[in-house]
Design a protein around this motif. Structure first.
Motif, PDB file in Angstrom:
ATOM      1  N   LYS A   1       1.152  -1.091  -0.129  1.00 49.67           N
ATOM      2  CA  LYS A   1       0.329   0.506  -0.027  1.00 49.67           C
ATOM      3  C   LYS A   1       0.954   1.060   0.234  1.00 49.67           C
ATOM      4  CE  LYS A   1      -2.921  -0.273   3.541  1.00 49.67           C
ATOM      5  NZ  LYS A   1      -2.721  -1.714   4.597  1.00 49.67           N
ATOM      6  N   THR A   2       1.892   1.248   0.836  1.00 50.08           N
ATOM      7  CA  THR A   2       2.604   2.519   0.981  1.00 50.08           C
ATOM      8  C   THR A   2       3.879   2.548  -0.350  1.00 50.08           C
ATOM      9  OG1 THR A   2       2.547   2.195   3.076  1.00 50.08           O
ATOM     10  CG2 THR A   2       4.489   3.947   2.722  1.00 50.08           C
ATOM     11  N   LYS A   3       3.936   3.227  -1.312  1.00 54.43           N
ATOM     12  CA  LYS A   3       4.731   3.537  -2.037  1.00 54.43           C
ATOM     13  C   LYS A   3       5.331   5.337  -2.126  1.00 54.43           C
ATOM     14  CE  LYS A   3       3.624  -0.405  -5.152  1.00 54.43           C
ATOM     15  NZ  LYS A   3       2.594  -0.343  -6.413  1.00 54.43           N
ATOM     16  N   TYR A   4       6.373   4.774  -1.986  1.00 54.24           N
ATOM     17  CA  TYR A   4       7.207   6.560  -2.248  1.00 54.24           C
ATOM     18  C   TYR A   4       7.968   6.396  -3.495  1.00 54.24           C
ATOM     19  CZ  TYR A   4       6.547   6.668   3.124  1.00 54.24           C
ATOM     20  OH  TYR A   4       5.902   6.252   4.373  1.00 54.24           O
ATOM     21  N   ALA A   5       7.852   7.672  -3.869  1.00 54.48           N
ATOM     22  CA  ALA A   5       8.497   7.925  -4.813  1.00 54.48           C
ATOM     23  C   ALA A   5       9.340   9.175  -4.848  1.00 54.48           C
ATOM     24  CB  ALA A   5       7.523   8.026  -5.949  1.00 54.48           C
ATOM     25  N   VAL A   6      10.990   8.539  -5.180  1.00 51.18           N
ATOM     26  CA  VAL A   6      11.676  10.243  -5.460  1.00 51.18           C
ATOM     27  C   VAL A   6      11.732  10.895  -6.986  1.00 51.18           C
ATOM     28  CG1 VAL A   6      14.013   9.995  -5.575  1.00 51.18           C
ATOM     29  CG2 VAL A   6      13.440   8.099  -4.036  1.00 51.18           C
ATOM     30  N   SER A   7      11.572  11.768  -6.732  1.00 50.84           N
ATOM     31  CA  SER A   7      11.704  12.666  -8.183  1.00 50.84           C
ATOM     32  C   SER A   7      12.479  14.129  -8.438  1.00 50.84           C
ATOM     33  CB  SER A   7       9.816  13.088  -8.109  1.00 50.84           C
ATOM     34  OG  SER A   7      10.160  13.665  -9.549  1.00 50.84           O
ATOM     35  N   LEU A   8      12.739  13.495  -9.671  1.00 54.58           N
ATOM     36  CA  LEU A   8      13.641  15.230 -10.211  1.00 54.58           C
ATOM     37  C   LEU A   8      12.866  16.690 -10.248  1.00 54.58           C
ATOM     38  CD1 LEU A   8      16.610  13.312 -11.816  1.00 54.58           C
ATOM     39  CD2 LEU A   8      16.574  13.869  -9.799  1.00 54.58           C
ATOM     40  N   SER A   9      11.137  15.809 -10.500  1.00 54.43           N
ATOM     41  CA  SER A   9      10.167  16.755 -10.790  1.00 54.43           C
ATOM     42  C   SER A   9      10.001  17.651  -9.445  1.00 54.43           C
ATOM     43  CB  SER A   9       9.259  16.660 -11.852  1.00 54.43           C
ATOM     44  OG  SER A   9       8.878  15.723 -11.420  1.00 54.43           O
ATOM     45  N   ASP A  10       8.498  18.075  -9.647  1.00 53.55           N
ATOM     46  CA  ASP A  10       8.133  18.682  -8.241  1.00 53.55           C
ATOM     47  C   ASP A  10       6.708  17.742  -7.218  1.00 53.55           C
ATOM     48  OD1 ASP A  10       6.243  19.206  -9.810  1.00 53.55           O
ATOM     49  OD2 ASP A  10       5.813  21.356  -9.658  1.00 53.55           O
ATOM     50  N   ASP A  11       6.067  16.240  -8.289  1.00 57.44           N
ATOM     51  CA  ASP A  11       5.698  15.353  -7.477  1.00 57.44           C
ATOM     52  C   ASP A  11       6.044  14.198  -7.187  1.00 57.44           C
ATOM     53  OD1 ASP A  11       6.523  14.763  -9.616  1.00 57.44           O
ATOM     54  OD2 ASP A  11       4.511  14.250 -10.773  1.00 57.44           O
ATOM     55  N   GLY A  12       7.388  13.558  -5.920  1.00 55.15           N
ATOM     56  CA  GLY A  12       7.106  12.953  -5.906  1.00 55.15           C
ATOM     57  C   GLY A  12       7.707  13.462  -4.364  1.00 55.15           C
ATOM     58  N   ASP A  13       6.588  12.132  -3.524  1.00 55.58           N
ATOM     59  CA  ASP A  13       7.661  12.337  -1.907  1.00 55.58           C
ATOM     60  C   ASP A  13       8.896  13.074  -1.670  1.00 55.58           C
ATOM     61  OD1 ASP A  13       5.327  10.530  -1.349  1.00 55.58           O
ATOM     62  OD2 ASP A  13       5.796   8.841  -2.542  1.00 55.58           O
ATOM     63  N   ALA A  14      10.607  12.874  -2.130  1.00 52.56           N
ATOM     64  CA  ALA A  14      11.148  13.092  -2.402  1.00 52.56           C
ATOM     65  C   ALA A  14      11.835  13.758  -3.556  1.00 52.56           C
ATOM     66  CB  ALA A  14      12.422  12.385  -2.059  1.00 52.56           C
ATOM     67  N   VAL A  15      11.434  14.683  -3.924  1.00 47.96           N
ATOM     68  CA  VAL A  15      12.362  15.953  -4.546  1.00 47.96           C
ATOM     69  C   VAL A  15      13.273  16.548  -4.765  1.00 47.96           C
ATOM     70  CG1 VAL A  15      11.239  18.200  -5.960  1.00 47.96           C
ATOM     71  CG2 VAL A  15       9.380  16.820  -4.862  1.00 47.96           C
ATOM     72  N   ILE A  16      14.547  16.568  -5.796  1.00 49.17           N
ATOM     73  CA  ILE A  16      15.813  16.594  -6.087  1.00 49.17           C
ATOM     74  C   ILE A  16      16.148  17.875  -6.801  1.00 49.17           C
ATOM     75  CG2 ILE A  16      18.050  15.612  -6.485  1.00 49.17           C
ATOM     76  CD1 ILE A  16      17.463  13.046  -6.222  1.00 49.17           C
ATOM     77  N   GLU A  17      16.129  18.490  -5.980  1.00 49.86           N
ATOM     78  CA  GLU A  17      16.049  19.654  -6.948  1.00 49.86           C
ATOM     79  C   GLU A  17      17.746  20.530  -6.730  1.00 49.86           C
ATOM     80  OE1 GLU A  17      12.188  22.511  -7.687  1.00 49.86           O
ATOM     81  OE2 GLU A  17      12.485  21.897  -5.547  1.00 49.86           O
ATOM     82  N   GLY A  18      18.172  20.831  -8.384  1.00 53.99           N
ATOM     83  CA  GLY A  18      19.805  21.289  -7.880  1.00 53.99           C
ATOM     84  C   GLY A  18      21.050  20.134  -7.075  1.00 53.99           C
ATOM     85  N   ALA A  19      20.885  20.862  -6.283  1.00 53.21           N
ATOM     86  CA  ALA A  19      21.608  20.060  -5.279  1.00 53.21           C
ATOM     87  C   ALA A  19      20.979  19.575  -3.682  1.00 53.21           C
ATOM     88  CB  ALA A  19      23.734  20.966  -4.949  1.00 53.21           C
TER      89      ALA A  19
END
Length: 445
Positions: free
Chosen positions: A233-251
């Motif tokens: 049931k629990t899914k966590y998404a890492v994203s390079l845009s702004d719609d993930g549970d973890a978002v990476i922007e630059g550094a």
């Protein structure tokens, strides 16, 4: 004693993992064991009352006819005609990871797979848990063989497994928390196809329970597809845009509104943010607060030979990335270079395609100023780079020492990075020895 292990039990493959399996069988009272390995076998001391038959050499698989159950070591391809026949005739095949997952008393098991970043992510998860006071152990493809983790296991422990496609291939159980990192194409000298490789990886999530958790990279299509097979049931998404549970922007990494800045951490390499994001989300699934995980990651130090910063001498920075044995690892490493840099490339021949690496180095790394090539792949890499339109100095050298000396011409304010994109055999025994030689050269600058 596990009911699946009906004797005689075969140990197929007698490297580090096979020897661990043998020890496990003896500990668990198995009296009839068949050891099978193509290479010569050195048996440890066998306790009284245990019968061991050894089958080695070209006909080592003849030992299958004496087995009811076989524990396959990860490096042994499970779809061979001999193993297929063994199972068709009623034989039972299992593996270290299968046995561990069947028998573990750990309160939670975390499994990590992917083509790149497994070792770093596993060690980050362990570092966070340790800093937060959670008892944990690492095993599987990294650390100790999984069955060794059963020896002194306690019910309050979290077991963290790094899992390769080889280990996942025949699995019919999945860990509580599954982490799927970036999956590209690898080991096609072993797997029959890309589909088979990715299908093996999917066993990490395929058998999860509803109350499990799956962490994955949303922007990497093969990874997202594997994650879609998880029933958790629990899914966590890492994203390079702004719609993930973890978002990476630059550094910068943001999870639940909390930010982690790479400049506050000891690790270098912007690609490490993906591993940090995955590790934090895995720990969140285990009940760790994001702020506590981020605080722990600030003190995390990189594993040896993985984009390891070796300091600055005479105004030149040095990075040891000897663990980069594939082109995609070198692409990731060079993306982090801030200064003008010299790159040491090349090694043994695994027939990798250098086209994408060459195009990115030529077109997307404007601060790459010189290349020193070594090993069996040097000529082929040079041709690929020239075809991509290389304009900077690139030369082939017979030794790492000479390549290193040439790289020092980058001068003050520059960086020297060894990120070979190839395995090390030929010039070196393995990537560790290659890394140690590089470290020694840096010491002597």
């Amino acid at each position: 004693m596990d009911s699946n292990l009906i004797a005689p039990v075969g140990v197929l493959g007698f490297g580090v993992e096979g020897q661990s399996t043998f020890d496990y069988l003896v500990r668990n009272g198995v009296k009839d064991i068949v050891v099978m390995d193509k290479n010569p076998v050195n048996l440890p001391e066998v306790p009284a009352g245990v019968n061991v038959k050894v089958c080695s050499g070209e006909s080592y698989l003849d030992g299958l006819k004496d087995c009811v159950t076989v524990v396959r070591s990860a490096g042994v391809y499970p779809m061979s005609p001999a193993l297929f026949k063994f199972q068709m005739n009623g034989g039972l095949m299992t593996s270290q990871i299968q046995l561990f997952l069947e028998q573990t008393k750990s309160k939670k098991v975390v499994g990590v797979t992917g083509t790149l970043g497994k070792g770093s992510t596993v060690s980050m998860i362990s570092h966070i848990l340790t800093k937060c006071g959670v008892n944990n152990e690492i095993g599987g493809n990294f650390g100790v063989p999984a069955l060794d983790l059963l020896k002194d296991e306690t019910a309050d422990r979290v077991s963290i497994l790094e899992l390769s496609s080889f280990q996942l291939m025949t699995l019919s159980l999945s860990p509580d928390v599954a982490v799927v990192l970036r999956v590209s194409t690898e080991h096609l000298d072993w797997h029959q196809s890309v589909e088979e490789y990715r299908d093996a990886k999917a066993n990490l999530v395929r058998w999860q329970k509803r109350d499990g958790a799956c962490v994955y990279l949303k922007d990497a299509a093969p990874t997202a597809k594997i994650a879609s097979e998880s029933p958790a049931k629990t899914k966590y998404a890492v994203s390079l845009s702004d719609d993930g549970d973890a978002v990476i922007e630059g550094a910068t990494l943001t999870i639940d509104g909390t930010k982690l800045y790479l400049e506050d951490c000891k690790v270098r390499g912007i690609y490490q943010l993906e591993n940090m994001a995955a590790a934090t989300l895995a720990c969140k699934a285990l009940g760790i607060k994001v702020a506590d995980a981020f605080e722990a990651l600030k003190s995390y130090e990189t594993l040896p030979f993985r984009m390891e910063f070796k300091g600055e001498k005479k105004g030149i920075e040095f990075f040891n990335d000897s663990y980069a044995t594939r082109p995609d690892a070198t692409i990731a490493a060079t993306a982090s270079m801030k200064r003008p840099f010299a790159l040491i490339l090349g090694g043994s021949e695994k027939n990798a395609d250098f086209t994408e690496l060459s195009q990115i180095l030529v077109n997307e790394r404007p601060n790459l100023k010189r290349i020193a090539l070594i090993g069996a792949t040097a000529q082929r890499m040079l041709e690929s780079l020239l075809q991509a339109g290389l304009k900077v100095t690139a030369n082939i050298f017979p030794t790492l020492e000479e390549a290193f000396a040439d790289s020092l011409n980058i001068g003050e304010g520059g960086t020297v990075i060894m990120s070979p994109a190839c395995a090390s055999f030929g010039l070196f025994k393995n990537y560790k020895v290659r890394g140690q030689v590089f470290d020694k050269l840096v010491e002597n600058v």
